[in-house]
Design an enzyme around this catalytic site. Structure first.
Site, PDB file in Angstrom:
ATOM      1  CE  LYS A  13      37.387   0.067  22.506  1.00  0.00           C
ATOM      2  NZ  LYS A  13      38.623  -0.696  22.690  1.00  0.00           N
ATOM      3  NE  ARG A  88      39.270  -0.675  16.267  1.00  0.00           N
ATOM      4  CZ  ARG A  88      38.534  -1.162  17.261  1.00  0.00           C
ATOM      5  NH1 ARG A  88      37.329  -0.730  17.486  1.00  0.00           N
ATOM      6  NH2 ARG A  88      39.039  -2.084  18.044  1.00  0.00           N
ATOM      7  NE  ARG A 123      37.889  -9.503  25.660  1.00  0.00           N
ATOM      8  CZ  ARG A 123      37.941  -8.308  25.075  1.00  0.00           C
ATOM      9  NH1 ARG A 123      37.356  -7.266  25.642  1.00  0.00           N
ATOM     10  NH2 ARG A 123      38.573  -8.140  23.945  1.00  0.00           N
ATOM     11  NE  ARG A 129      36.555  -9.970  21.335  1.00  0.00           N
ATOM     12  CZ  ARG A 129      36.670  -8.653  21.411  1.00  0.00           C
ATOM     13  NH1 ARG A 129      35.928  -7.972  22.254  1.00  0.00           N
ATOM     14  NH2 ARG A 129      37.523  -8.019  20.645  1.00  0.00           N
ATOM     15  NE  ARG A 140      41.768  -7.163  19.401  1.00  0.00           N
ATOM     16  CZ  ARG A 140      41.441  -7.851  20.505  1.00  0.00           C
ATOM     17  NH1 ARG A 140      41.854  -9.081  20.662  1.00  0.00           N
ATOM     18  NH2 ARG A 140      40.710  -7.294  21.430  1.00  0.00           N
TER      19      ARG A 140
HETATM   20  P1  ADP Z   1      38.954  -4.282  20.862  1.00  0.00           P
HETATM   21  O1  ADP Z   1      38.916  -2.803  21.056  1.00  0.00           O
HETATM   22  O2  ADP Z   1      39.204  -5.036  22.118  1.00  0.00           O
HETATM   23  O3  ADP Z   1      39.905  -4.705  19.768  1.00  0.00           O
HETATM   24  P2  ADP Z   1      36.354  -4.294  19.430  1.00  0.00           P
HETATM   25  O4  ADP Z   1      35.192  -5.155  19.739  1.00  0.00           O
HETATM   26  O5  ADP Z   1      36.178  -2.831  19.542  1.00  0.00           O
HETATM   27  O6  ADP Z   1      37.509  -4.808  20.417  1.00  0.00           O
HETATM   28  O7  ADP Z   1      36.885  -4.616  17.953  1.00  0.00           O
HETATM   29  C1  ADP Z   1      37.148  -5.922  17.529  1.00  0.00           C
HETATM   30  C2  ADP Z   1      37.499  -5.950  16.046  1.00  0.00           C
HETATM   31  O8  ADP Z   1      36.393  -5.488  15.260  1.00  0.00           O
HETATM   32  C3  ADP Z   1      38.663  -5.063  15.599  1.00  0.00           C
HETATM   33  O9  ADP Z   1      39.917  -5.673  15.814  1.00  0.00           O
HETATM   34  C4  ADP Z   1      38.337  -4.878  14.097  1.00  0.00           C
HETATM   35  O10 ADP Z   1      38.697  -6.009  13.354  1.00  0.00           O
HETATM   36  C5  ADP Z   1      36.815  -4.779  14.093  1.00  0.00           C
HETATM   37  N1  ADP Z   1      36.374  -3.363  14.229  1.00  0.00           N
HETATM   38  C6  ADP Z   1      35.663  -2.838  15.260  1.00  0.00           C
HETATM   39  N2  ADP Z   1      35.425  -1.525  15.064  1.00  0.00           N
HETATM   40  C7  ADP Z   1      36.003  -1.196  13.884  1.00  0.00           C
HETATM   41  C8  ADP Z   1      36.137   0.002  13.141  1.00  0.00           C
HETATM   42  N3  ADP Z   1      35.626   1.167  13.574  1.00  0.00           N
HETATM   43  N4  ADP Z   1      36.794  -0.040  11.950  1.00  0.00           N
HETATM   44  C9  ADP Z   1      37.314  -1.193  11.486  1.00  0.00           C
HETATM   45  N5  ADP Z   1      37.244  -2.358  12.151  1.00  0.00           N
HETATM   46  C10 ADP Z   1      36.605  -2.385  13.338  1.00  0.00           C
END
Ligand code: ADP
Length: 194
Positions: A13, A88, A123, A129, A140
């Site tokens: 993404k 989300r 990654r 990360r 996740r």
């Molecule tokens: P990925 O999709 O690989 O898990 P992201 O960078 O999109 O990576 O998200 C990493 C973390 O950030 C999530 O696991 C969550 O803890 C937090 N996060 C990101 N976006 C949201 C959201 N819209 N609502 C709640 N937590 C979020």
């Protein structure tokens, strides 16, 4: 142009979001990046969300909705945006709706589940990360399946879903997204004109 990009953790993404946003000259806004930046800078928000993110769970809607509302009210978002990682869950879908933000299309990046895990573990080696370890990845994925994946159905029912094969080279995927998105958007305009 207001776009969402959705996909499981590791689907690409973030990578695709920056490229697609550049193509349409709109800002790419990633809630995950905003949180990571705050953690790196040690801000009060960063301190609050670090533990939750490291566990692979969702940051509270209260915090996340506010972050997104603030970001979307900035000047550079006036002509559109691409949201990566938001909404989300169903609550966040409603929050976006209630803020009056109409979405033009929702890109869904499709990648085989086995490939996802491999990508994330790779990654972890490259980027370091802190949420790219096996336990957190599993959480996740579970959170994604339970809370986020059902939103694809929600947006499909609204006629906004553009599904794109996310396998292959990064450039290839970008071209595929742009092609399918352009076709979708011109199709929709055609319908409106008719
Ligand atoms: P990925 O999709 O690989 O898990 P992201 O960078 O999109 O990576 O998200 C990493 C973390 O950030 C999530 O696991 C969550 O803890 C937090 N996060 C990101 N976006 C949201 C959201 N819209 N609502 C709640 N937590 C979020």
């Amino acid at each position: 142009m207001r776009l969402l990009i959705m996909g499981a953790p590791g689907a690409g993404k973030g990578t695709q979001a920056s490229r697609i946003a550049a193509r349409y000259d709109i800002p790419a806004i990633s809630t995950g990046s905003i949180f990571r930046q705050n953690i790196a800078e040690g801000t009060p928000l960063g301190v609050k969300v670090k533990e939750i993110m490291d566990a692979g769970k969702l940051v509270s809607d209260e915090i996340t909705d506010q972050i997104v509302a603030d970001r979307l009210s900035q000047d550079d978002c006036a002509s559109g945006w691409l949201l990566d990682g938001y909404p989300r869950n169903l609550h966040q879908v409603s929050a976006l709706d209630e803020a009056g933000h109409q979405v033009d299309a929702v890109i869904s990046l499709l990648v085989d589940e086995e490939d996802l895990i491999q990508r994330l573990l790779k990654r972890a080696e490259i980027e370091g990360r802190s949420d790219d370890n096996e336990d957190t990845i599993r959480t996740r994925m579970q959170v994604y399946t339970a809370e986020t994946e059902p939103l694809l159905q929600t947006y499909a029912e609204r006629g906004l879903l553009v599904e794109v094969d996310g396998e292959g080279e990064i450039d290839e995927v970008t071209e595929r997204v742009v092609r399918e998105l352009d076709a979708f958007l011109s199709g929709n305009r055609g319908e409106l004109d008719a």
